[in-house]
Structures are given as C-alpha cells and as structure tokens.
Scaffold this motif. Structure first.
Motif, short mmCIF file in Angstrom:
data_model
loop_
_atom_site.label_atom_id
_atom_site.label_comp_id
_atom_site.label_asym_id
_atom_site.label_seq_id
_atom_site.Cartn_x
_atom_site.Cartn_y
_atom_site.Cartn_z
N PHE B 134 0.72 -1.24 -0.18
CA PHE B 134 -0.14 -0.04 0.03
C PHE B 134 0.83 1.26 -0.13
CE2 PHE B 134 -2.02 -3.61 1.68
CZ PHE B 134 -3.49 -3.53 1.07
N HIS B 135 0.61 2.27 -1.01
CA HIS B 135 1.54 3.19 -0.97
C HIS B 135 0.79 4.48 -0.75
CE1 HIS B 135 5.09 5.26 -2.51
NE2 HIS B 135 4.42 6.04 -3.50
N ASP B 136 1.61 5.63 -0.16
CA ASP B 136 1.27 6.70 0.19
C ASP B 136 0.66 7.43 -1.26
OD1 ASP B 136 1.72 6.99 2.93
OD2 ASP B 136 3.64 7.28 2.53
N ILE B 137 -0.44 8.38 -0.98
CA ILE B 137 -0.87 8.89 -2.15
C ILE B 137 -0.43 10.43 -1.90
CG2 ILE B 137 -3.03 10.06 -3.48
CD1 ILE B 137 -4.47 7.30 -2.68
N PRO B 138 0.45 10.78 -3.06
CA PRO B 138 1.32 12.02 -2.74
C PRO B 138 0.51 13.37 -3.16
CG PRO B 138 2.29 10.93 -4.77
CD PRO B 138 0.92 9.97 -4.09
N PHE B 139 -0.72 13.17 -3.79
CA PHE B 139 -1.59 14.42 -4.40
C PHE B 139 -2.73 14.48 -3.53
CE2 PHE B 139 -1.86 10.52 -6.84
CZ PHE B 139 -3.04 10.39 -6.70
N SER B 140 -3.29 15.65 -3.79
CA SER B 140 -4.58 16.22 -3.03
C SER B 140 -5.72 15.45 -3.74
CB SER B 140 -4.81 17.62 -2.82
OG SER B 140 -3.81 17.89 -2.51
N MET B 141 -6.81 15.11 -2.99
CA MET B 141 -7.98 14.60 -3.59
C MET B 141 -9.24 15.07 -2.81
SD MET B 141 -6.87 10.58 -3.20
CE MET B 141 -6.40 11.01 -1.74
N CYS B 142 -10.43 15.15 -3.67
CA CYS B 142 -11.67 15.79 -3.09
C CYS B 142 -12.75 14.75 -3.60
CB CYS B 142 -11.76 17.23 -3.69
SG CYS B 142 -11.82 17.27 -5.09
N VAL B 151 -17.52 20.93 -6.66
CA VAL B 151 -16.61 20.38 -5.67
C VAL B 151 -17.30 20.21 -4.13
CG1 VAL B 151 -14.51 20.57 -3.91
CG2 VAL B 151 -14.27 21.07 -6.40
N LEU B 152 -17.19 19.08 -3.60
CA LEU B 152 -18.01 19.08 -2.05
C LEU B 152 -17.31 19.26 -1.09
CD1 LEU B 152 -20.36 15.71 -3.24
CD2 LEU B 152 -20.86 18.07 -3.16
N LYS B 153 -15.77 18.33 -1.01
CA LYS B 153 -14.95 18.37 0.14
C LYS B 153 -13.80 17.57 0.07
CE LYS B 153 -17.08 14.50 2.99
NZ LYS B 153 -17.29 14.05 4.15
N GLY B 154 -12.92 17.75 0.65
CA GLY B 154 -11.51 17.26 0.57
C GLY B 154 -11.68 15.86 1.05
N VAL B 155 -10.56 14.87 0.70
CA VAL B 155 -10.32 13.78 1.11
C VAL B 155 -9.11 13.76 1.94
CG1 VAL B 155 -10.17 11.17 0.61
CG2 VAL B 155 -11.88 12.56 -0.62
N SER B 156 -8.92 13.43 3.13
CA SER B 156 -7.71 13.23 3.83
C SER B 156 -6.77 12.34 3.32
CB SER B 156 -7.96 13.14 5.20
OG SER B 156 -6.77 12.75 6.06
N ARG B 157 -5.52 12.87 2.69
CA ARG B 157 -4.87 11.73 2.30
C ARG B 157 -3.96 10.83 3.37
NH1 ARG B 157 -0.70 15.58 -1.13
NH2 ARG B 157 0.29 16.56 0.44
#
Lengths: 241, 233
Positions: B134-142, B151-157
């Motif tokens: 399982f690898h870290d996700i290095p970018f922002s998601m929402c 856009v509704l809301k962010g997803v904590s990476r």
C-alpha cells in the motif's frame, strides 16, 4: 594466506575450454580468489581437453572441474549440454561463450556450408546456450561473449569470421538490455590479435610472441566478473596490443 | 527466513485485460516493454523464488495460445497453467484461487512489470497470512458531485492509500471472501479489502513504492520504458 572465498553456488561454464583463451580463462577462474566452486570445461573430445581439465583441477582443491565433451558445430549440442548439466545438478551462475571457428576465405572461395558452420559455432551456439540457461532457470549473474575486433571492422579474406563476430557484438548489445530484468550482466569482449590456434589460421605467418597472449585476455575476463569489473561496464570492450 | 517462507506458494497472475485504452490490437500484457512482453516481467521475478511452485495465469480465450507460448518461454521450467478469464476482475481472481494447489497464494497482475523477486519474497516472509503493498498518495483528492460538477469536500490523504499488487493470501481466506462476496452480491476491484470486509481475516499493509506503477495507458508505457532504461534508483 588469504582464505579461499568459495561460494558454493558459483559455477561457470566455459566453451572452447581445451585451448587458448578458454583454457586460460578456466585456469584463471579456478584461482581461489575468483570464488568459483565448479568449472565446466566444454570442448570437443581431445587429449588437450582432458589434460586441460586435469591441470585446472590441480589449481584449487575447492574448485571442482567438470569435463563436458560436445561439438558446438552440431545444433543439437545445446540440448545435450543442458541434459548433462541437469543430470549432474549443476546450476550455472556464469557462462563464457568463447568457442570460435574460422576458415578464412574470400567471397569467391567461401562455401555456404562453411559460413553456416562458422555461424553455428560462433553465433547460434552462444544463442542456444543462453536461451537454454534461461529455460532451465540457471541463476546466471554474468554472461561473457567473446567477440573480436574483426567484428568491429570487416577484413578482406575473413568474411565469414568478421560477419559472425559482428553478430556476436550486436547480439550482446541486445542481450545487455533484454537480460536486465534477470539481473544478468552481459560482457562482450573483443580481443584483437591474440596468440591462439584460431589466430594461426587467420594469420599463419605472424610470430605469436609479438602479440597479446590468451592468459592476458583471461585476466581481463576474471577482472570483468569481479566486483571491480562492475565499474568497467562497456558496450564492447576492446582488448588489443 | 521463517518457516512460512519455506512453504510452497502459487503465483496467481491476473492477465485478462483486452487493452482497449492502449496502442495495439493485442491485449496490453503482450505489448513489448524493453524487449519483452509486459507479462514476462512478473514471471521472470517469480522464476527466482524457489518457494513459488506453480504459476497460474488468466488469458482471454482468443489469446490462450499466445499466453501459453509466453509462459513456456519465460517460466524457466516452473509448472504453469493458463486459465480462462472471468467476467470481472473479481471472477478472474476467484478462478485462479480455486485452481491453486498451495495454501499460500501470491496474487499479482501483469500490468505491474516492476515487481521484483524481493517483493515476492518479502510477502512470503511476512508472518501474517495475508499481506499486500500500500503506497502513500502524494497528491490532493476531493469529492465532487458528478451531477452538478461541483466540489463537495476534501479527502484526507493521511487516511487513504494506493492499493498495489502483489499481495499474499491464505488461499482458504481468499476463497471464503469470494464466496461471501458472491452471496452478498458485492463487487470489489481488488482483493485485500474484499478479504477484510467479507471474512474475519486481516491483511497486513506493507509499504509500497511509486516505482511499482500500473502500466495501462500509452503514456504509462513510455514512462515505464524510460524508467526501465534508466540507471538503478
């Protein structure tokens, strides 16, 4: 005295091992510091091969020598070779494709059958042995193909030999990429004039004492498969006097 | 090496894609990547692990022979079987799991050619019966409302990870998870969450890497080729 660094899993097969560069390479790799526990010496049956095996076996008691008699001008030899290796549970970590054949002739005089034999010994056999090693899952780490400076620049009168060695150089270039995922280092060595029987065929009037000696090429091979050799990776390493 | 690593394991290779998004008419597992068909890389790494006693691979029906040919040329004498593809990835995984001979299975996909012998070995050596990368996700998601495109809301990476293959499973747990998912009508796109959700078993998360990319698009092939040709990193 330095303790012998023998790794039980390190085994090398050298083709054309009865004479010249092949025999000298066997002698060189039998030295304890090379770390080989097994050397397979492959050549056509001959007194020279038997004597050579005896000599190499006397160098290091921790290094076993296996005599493997086969004629690489026969396309069926590679299957036979792997049958023998399997039956003796020999797992190769290094393969030295050294066996060479030539019968110099111009385009006017060269016979297609002789060209085919040259290609079989110099190109197709190495191809078959490498492919066989992969198909039989030998844990190869080093592959050494002995080409020639005659493969870099063609020379009149040596058509078949030059063409075959050019093929070895190109094949090695491809293999260097294709064998990366296996973690196999591919070394292509192109000796120039070297005092071998094959050289006598190519240049019968030359004094062999004035040119490079087979044991010098063998020393380069030993260096190339040592950890230091990692620093000398090259597309086609030319060694010449 | 612990006892678990000595047990024989089956390598299950998902290889059923038909490659509609890529550059050739052949499925992408056969595309050439630095001289070899892409699927060969997962096999080459497996030939170096003695504990892998068999390789099972899916193939679309019309590419059964080609798959067999590649396996024969690259399996280094290890026994292998070419099996049909399922209708979904989940079906394909189930088909492979059912055909495996060993209690331990390694699940991989041919679209990840950067797998190494060390990765297979690390999974086999892991004391947990089920494990994956399982690898870290290095970018922002929402989250986005698909209808309004707002856009509704962010997803904590910090809480989400990229699920990578290979994975290791206890074959029984994997089969139990598949059966439970079928019974519940659930579709999963990978097996670690399925096993976690559908059985009592747990899956150990090992650290993945960005190099272990999934090669899907034409751009991915270009990136993968360049990565392979570059010096070791």
């Amino acid at each position: 005295m330095i303790e012998a660094a023998v790794h039980p899993q390190k085994s090398v097969m050298i083709t054309g091992a009865s004479r010249g560069i092949g025999l000298e390479t066997a002698k060189s790799l039998a030295q304890p510091e090379s770390g080989f526990s097994k050397i397979v010496m492959l050549a056509r049956p001959s007194r020279e091969l038997s004597d050579g095996c005896d000599h190499v076996a006397s160098i290091n008691p921790n290094c076993e020598v296996v005599k493997l008699e086969a004629d690489l001008s026969d396309p069926a030899s590679a299957d036979y070779v792997f049958g023998v290796l399997d039956s003796q549970k020999i797992r190769l970590t290094t393969l030295v494709n050294n066996a060479g054949y030539t019968r110099p002739a111009s385009i006017n005089e060269a016979e297609i059958s002789d060209f085919q034999k040259t290609m079989q010994v110099n190109v197709y056999s190495p191809f078959q042995l490498i492919q066989g090693a992969l198909r039989h899952n030998h844990p190869l780490t080093h592959l050494i193909n002995i080409a020639s400076t005659a493969g870099i620049g063609g020379r009149s009168g040596w058509l078949t030999y030059s063409a075959s060695k050019a093929a070895v150089i190109s094949m090695s270039e491809v293999l260097r990429e294709e064998l990366k995922p296996y973690g196999i280092d591919v070394i292509c060595l192109s000796p120039g004039r070297c005092a071998t029987d094959l050289r006598k065929t190519l240049a019968p009037d030359e004094d062999p004492n004035t040119i490079m000696q087979p044991d010098e090429v063998a020393s380069i091979i030993k260096l190339m498969i040592s950890p230091l050799g990692q620093l000398l990776k090259s597309q086609n390493l030319v060694v010449r006097t | 090496m612990n006892d678990l690593a000595q047990k024989p394991a089956s390598l299950l290779l998902l290889s059923g894609g038909v490659g509609t998004r890529t550059r050739h008419h052949e499925p992408k597992q056969f595309f050439e990547l630095c001289g070899h068909p892409m699927m060969a890389y997962a096999v080459i790494a497996a030939t170096k692990i003695d504990a892998i006693s068999e390789i099972l691979v899916n193939a679309p029906k019309e590419f059964h022979d080609r798959t067999h040919e590649v396996m024969a040329n690259y399996s280094g004498g290890k026994p292998f079987k070419v099996l049909e593809c399922g209708k979904t990835r989940q079906d394909s995984s189930f088909i492979l799991a059912q055909a495996a001979q060993n209690d331990t299975v390694l699940l991989h996909e041919t679209a990840r050619p950067f797998v190494t012998r060390e990765m297979y070995q690390e999974l086999l050596d892991d004391p947990e019966g089920n494990a994956g990368y399982f690898h870290d996700i290095p970018f922002s998601m929402c989250k986005i409302d698909r209808k309004t495109k707002m856009v509704l809301k962010g997803v904590s990476r910090a809480k989400v990870f990229d699920v990578q293959l290979p994975q290791k499973f206890n074959r029984e747990s994997l089969i139990e998870a598949h059966q439970a998912a079928i019974a519940a009508g659930k579709i999963y796109t990978e097996d670690s969450v399925m096993v976690t959700k559908m059985t009592e078993a747990r899956v150990h998360a090992l650290t993945g890497s960005s190099r272990n990319m999934k090669v899907t698009s034409q751009e991915d092939f270009t990136i993968a080729e360049n990565l392979m040709k570059s010096k070791k990193t």
